[in-house]
Write an enzyme that holds these catalytic residues in place. Structure first.
Site, PDB file in Angstrom:
ATOM      1  N   PRO A  54      13.099  33.925  82.859  1.00 56.58           N
ATOM      2  CA  PRO A  54      13.315  32.470  82.709  1.00 56.58           C
ATOM      3  C   PRO A  54      12.405  31.646  83.616  1.00 56.58           C
ATOM      4  O   PRO A  54      12.300  30.432  83.435  1.00 56.58           O
ATOM      5  CB  PRO A  54      14.789  32.283  83.077  1.00 56.58           C
ATOM      6  CG  PRO A  54      15.251  33.560  83.677  1.00 56.58           C
ATOM      7  CD  PRO A  54      14.308  34.635  83.269  1.00 56.58           C
TER       8      PRO A  54
ATOM      9  N   GLU B 123      19.960  40.024  87.977  1.00 55.51           N
ATOM     10  CA  GLU B 123      19.578  38.688  88.449  1.00 55.51           C
ATOM     11  C   GLU B 123      18.067  38.475  88.415  1.00 55.51           C
ATOM     12  O   GLU B 123      17.594  37.362  88.459  1.00 55.51           O
ATOM     13  CB  GLU B 123      20.081  38.455  89.878  1.00 55.51           C
ATOM     14  CG  GLU B 123      21.551  38.720  90.058  1.00 55.51           C
ATOM     15  CD  GLU B 123      22.406  37.955  89.056  1.00 55.51           C
ATOM     16  OE1 GLU B 123      23.119  38.621  88.275  1.00 55.51           O
ATOM     17  OE2 GLU B 123      22.349  36.729  89.052  1.00 55.51           O
TER      18      GLU B 123
ATOM     19  N   ARG C  78       3.467  37.839  63.112  1.00 59.53           N
ATOM     20  CA  ARG C  78       3.113  37.059  61.919  1.00 59.53           C
ATOM     21  C   ARG C  78       1.700  36.484  61.988  1.00 59.53           C
ATOM     22  O   ARG C  78       1.171  36.016  60.993  1.00 59.53           O
ATOM     23  CB  ARG C  78       4.127  35.978  61.563  1.00 59.53           C
ATOM     24  CG  ARG C  78       4.899  35.371  62.628  1.00 59.53           C
ATOM     25  CD  ARG C  78       6.158  34.634  62.221  1.00 59.53           C
ATOM     26  NE  ARG C  78       6.148  34.099  60.853  1.00 59.53           N
ATOM     27  CZ  ARG C  78       5.307  33.185  60.411  1.00 59.53           C
ATOM     28  NH1 ARG C  78       4.412  32.668  61.210  1.00 59.53           N
ATOM     29  NH2 ARG C  78       5.357  32.784  59.163  1.00 59.53           N
TER      30      ARG C  78
ATOM     31  N   ASP D 169       1.960  27.361  58.250  1.00 53.16           N
ATOM     32  CA  ASP D 169       3.267  27.156  58.855  1.00 53.16           C
ATOM     33  C   ASP D 169       3.311  26.008  59.836  1.00 53.16           C
ATOM     34  O   ASP D 169       2.293  25.569  60.355  1.00 53.16           O
ATOM     35  CB  ASP D 169       3.711  28.417  59.594  1.00 53.16           C
ATOM     36  CG  ASP D 169       4.319  29.422  58.639  1.00 53.16           C
ATOM     37  OD1 ASP D 169       4.684  29.019  57.531  1.00 53.16           O
ATOM     38  OD2 ASP D 169       4.403  30.593  59.019  1.00 53.16           O
TER      39      ASP D 169
END
Ligand code: 6GU
Length: 242
Positions: free
Chosen positions: A88, A115, A153, A168
């Site tokens: 994160p 963590e 993709r 896209d």
């Protein structure tokens, strides 16, 4: 493209490999993929991969030795691969980053758990730290799947020969135009007449207008950094006045 995922939950990837575009790309050898258990690189009898944090506090930290051994062993068998830590705290993943990653021969995706991972892993062994958004997941596994899906993709031929990837959302900085299929009338809502007309140029114009208008309504932030064509500018001006 080779993907090797380093994780303590390799089984999480089985359903991911076995469906849809990813499965087809694997079968067509456009990509290769495997998930390796970090536990196999733990030296102790119980194959421990985590430990308590120095300095105290709650939660556990991923130990550096098994991770380092796993990354080194994998790098040796994957020339030209980049090591990506899913965390994160990483840079937020976007289509441009997906394009950059798709240009490499291989990716080693390291899934953090607990963590976090011992800080000393990041300095020498990691090329990219990537997050998939500002929220907290219990581990990097789902993030690794998101990244592999977006990168796959973009691999030529992985979508089965169509040019769908170029058209896209985001590939040209705009959202996709609206889509319709049968029936012509659904719950009193009709398909726009122009799409039934057979006039290819008019259909293209309508689609561009739909694309620009939807971006303005749903994601105006995307228009800030975009170089608009004259036609796009004209549509935008019209809709901004509306
Ligand atoms: Cl890559 N990992 C975790 N644990 N949480 C996240 C994430 C990654 N990206 C967004 N949230």
């Amino acid at each position: 493209m080779f993907f090797t995922v380093l994780t303590i939950f390799p089984e999480m990837f089985d359903p991911f490999w076995s469906h849809g575009i990813i499965r087809r790309a694997l079968e067509a050898k456009k990509i290769e993929a495997s998930a390796v258990n970090i536990r196999e690189f733990a030296e102790d009898r119980h194959q421990v991969t985590d430990d308590r944090p120095f300095g105290g506090g709650s939660g556990m930290v991923m130990k550096p030795e098994p991770l380092a051994a796993a990354i080194r062993a994998t790098s040796q068998t994957m020339q030209g691969a980049k090591a990506v830590l899913l965390t994160p705290q990483g840079r937020i993943f976007d289509q441009q980053m997906a394009r950059e990653l798709a240009s490499y021969e291989g990716l080693i995706l390291i899934c953090g758990r607990y963590e976090g991972v011992d800080e000393r892993i990041c300095h020498d062994l990691i090329d990219y730290e990537i997050s998939i958004g500002d929220y907290v997941l219990t581990g990097g596994e789902l993030a690794a799947m998101v990244l592999m899906d977006a990168v796959t993709r973009l691999i030529p031929g992985a979508l089965g020969g169509e040019d769908a990837a170029e058209k896209d959302s985001f590939s040209d900085g705009l959202l996709e135009h609206a889509h319709y299929t049968r029936p012509r009338i659904f719950e009193a809502q009709a398909v726009p007449e122009v799409l039934l007309s057979g006039h290819h140029q008019e259909i293209e114009n309508w689609r561009l207008e739909s694309s620009v208008m939807r971006t303005l309504l749903k994601r105006p932030d995307l228009l800030q950094n975009k170089d608009l064509t004259p036609q796009e500018s004209q549509i935008l001006k019209k809709w901004r006045q509306a």
